[in-house]
Design a protein around this motif. Structure first.
Motif, PDB file in Angstrom:
ATOM      1  N   LYS A 195       0.754 -12.023   2.201  1.00 58.24           N
ATOM      2  CA  LYS A 195      -0.505 -11.540   1.647  1.00 58.24           C
ATOM      3  C   LYS A 195      -1.156 -10.564   2.627  1.00 58.24           C
ATOM      4  O   LYS A 195      -1.180 -10.814   3.832  1.00 58.24           O
ATOM      5  N   LYS A 196      -1.640  -9.463   2.095  1.00 59.29           N
ATOM      6  CA  LYS A 196      -2.272  -8.380   2.859  1.00 59.29           C
ATOM      7  C   LYS A 196      -1.297  -7.668   3.789  1.00 59.29           C
ATOM      8  O   LYS A 196      -1.690  -7.023   4.748  1.00 59.29           O
ATOM      9  N   GLY A 197      -0.004  -7.809   3.504  1.00 53.91           N
ATOM     10  CA  GLY A 197       1.045  -7.120   4.247  1.00 53.91           C
ATOM     11  C   GLY A 197       1.983  -6.441   3.271  1.00 53.91           C
ATOM     12  O   GLY A 197       1.993  -6.765   2.093  1.00 53.91           O
ATOM     13  N   HIS A 202       5.127  -5.435   1.027  1.00 54.61           N
ATOM     14  CA  HIS A 202       6.146  -6.215   0.343  1.00 54.61           C
ATOM     15  C   HIS A 202       7.449  -5.420   0.256  1.00 54.61           C
ATOM     16  O   HIS A 202       7.453  -4.209   0.410  1.00 54.61           O
ATOM     17  N   CYS A 257       1.555  -2.986 -10.842  1.00 52.97           N
ATOM     18  CA  CYS A 257       0.968  -2.513  -9.585  1.00 52.97           C
ATOM     19  C   CYS A 257      -0.227  -1.610  -9.838  1.00 52.97           C
ATOM     20  O   CYS A 257      -0.107  -0.561 -10.470  1.00 52.97           O
ATOM     21  N   CYS A 290       1.296  -0.061  -0.454  1.00 51.99           N
ATOM     22  CA  CYS A 290       1.206  -1.500  -0.725  1.00 51.99           C
ATOM     23  C   CYS A 290       0.193  -2.139   0.228  1.00 51.99           C
ATOM     24  O   CYS A 290       0.307  -2.026   1.440  1.00 51.99           O
ATOM     25  N   ASN A 291      -0.791  -2.822  -0.358  1.00 50.71           N
ATOM     26  CA  ASN A 291      -1.795  -3.484   0.472  1.00 50.71           C
ATOM     27  C   ASN A 291      -1.604  -4.995   0.509  1.00 50.71           C
ATOM     28  O   ASN A 291      -2.418  -5.715   1.065  1.00 50.71           O
ATOM     29  N   GLY A 292      -0.518  -5.478  -0.098  1.00 49.87           N
ATOM     30  CA  GLY A 292      -0.215  -6.905  -0.039  1.00 49.87           C
ATOM     31  C   GLY A 292      -1.031  -7.767  -0.974  1.00 49.87           C
ATOM     32  O   GLY A 292      -1.318  -8.907  -0.658  1.00 49.87           O
ATOM     33  N   CYS A 293      -1.367  -7.246  -2.140  1.00 54.21           N
ATOM     34  CA  CYS A 293      -2.165  -8.043  -3.089  1.00 54.21           C
ATOM     35  C   CYS A 293      -1.353  -9.162  -3.731  1.00 54.21           C
ATOM     36  O   CYS A 293      -1.917 -10.071  -4.317  1.00 54.21           O
ATOM     37  N   THR A 294      -0.043  -9.122  -3.646  1.00 52.04           N
ATOM     38  CA  THR A 294       0.932 -10.090  -4.152  1.00 52.04           C
ATOM     39  C   THR A 294       1.085 -10.117  -5.671  1.00 52.04           C
ATOM     40  O   THR A 294       1.838 -10.926  -6.193  1.00 52.04           O
TER      41      THR A 294
END
Length: 89
Positions: A60-62, A64, A81, A41-45
C-alpha cells in the motif's frame, strides 16, 4: 486474393508488428497484449483488489507490479486504475 493484397498495402505496419514484433498496436489481440504499471502508481491497491488472477503485487502506497506469467490479460486492472498508471503494450 484482392482483399489480402489490399490489407497488406494499407496495414503492412500492423502485420509486421504482429509477426516480427509479437505485439498488437491496436491492443485487441489478447495473446499479444502486455499490461505494465508505470511510475504514476501511487499504491492505492485498487488494481490488485480487482485482479481476478491475483497477478498484481505491491505494498500500500508503494508501486505495484504485474506478474506476466499469472496475468490473463482481461483488462480489469486497466479499466479500474484511476491514475492512468497501467499501460497497454
Amino acid at each position: 486474393m484482392n482483399p489480402v493484397l489490399s490489407t497488406l498495402r494499407y496495414f503492412r505496419s500492423e502485420y509486421e508488428a504482429h509477426i516480427v514484433g509479437h505485439r498488437c498496436p491496436a491492443a485487441v489481440c489478447r495473446a499479444l497484449i502486455r499490461y505494465t504499471i508505470d511510475e504514476k502508481c501511487n499504491g492505492c491497491t485498487l488494481c490488485a483488489r480487482v485482479c481476478p488472477q491475483k497477478a498484481i503485487t505491491g505494498v500500500k502506497k508503494g508501486p505495484h507490479v504485474i506478474d506476466q506469467a499469472l496475468c490473463d490479460r482481461c483488462g480489469v486492472c486497466y479499466q479500474s486504475c484511476k491514475f492512468d498508471a497501467i499501460e497497454v503494450a
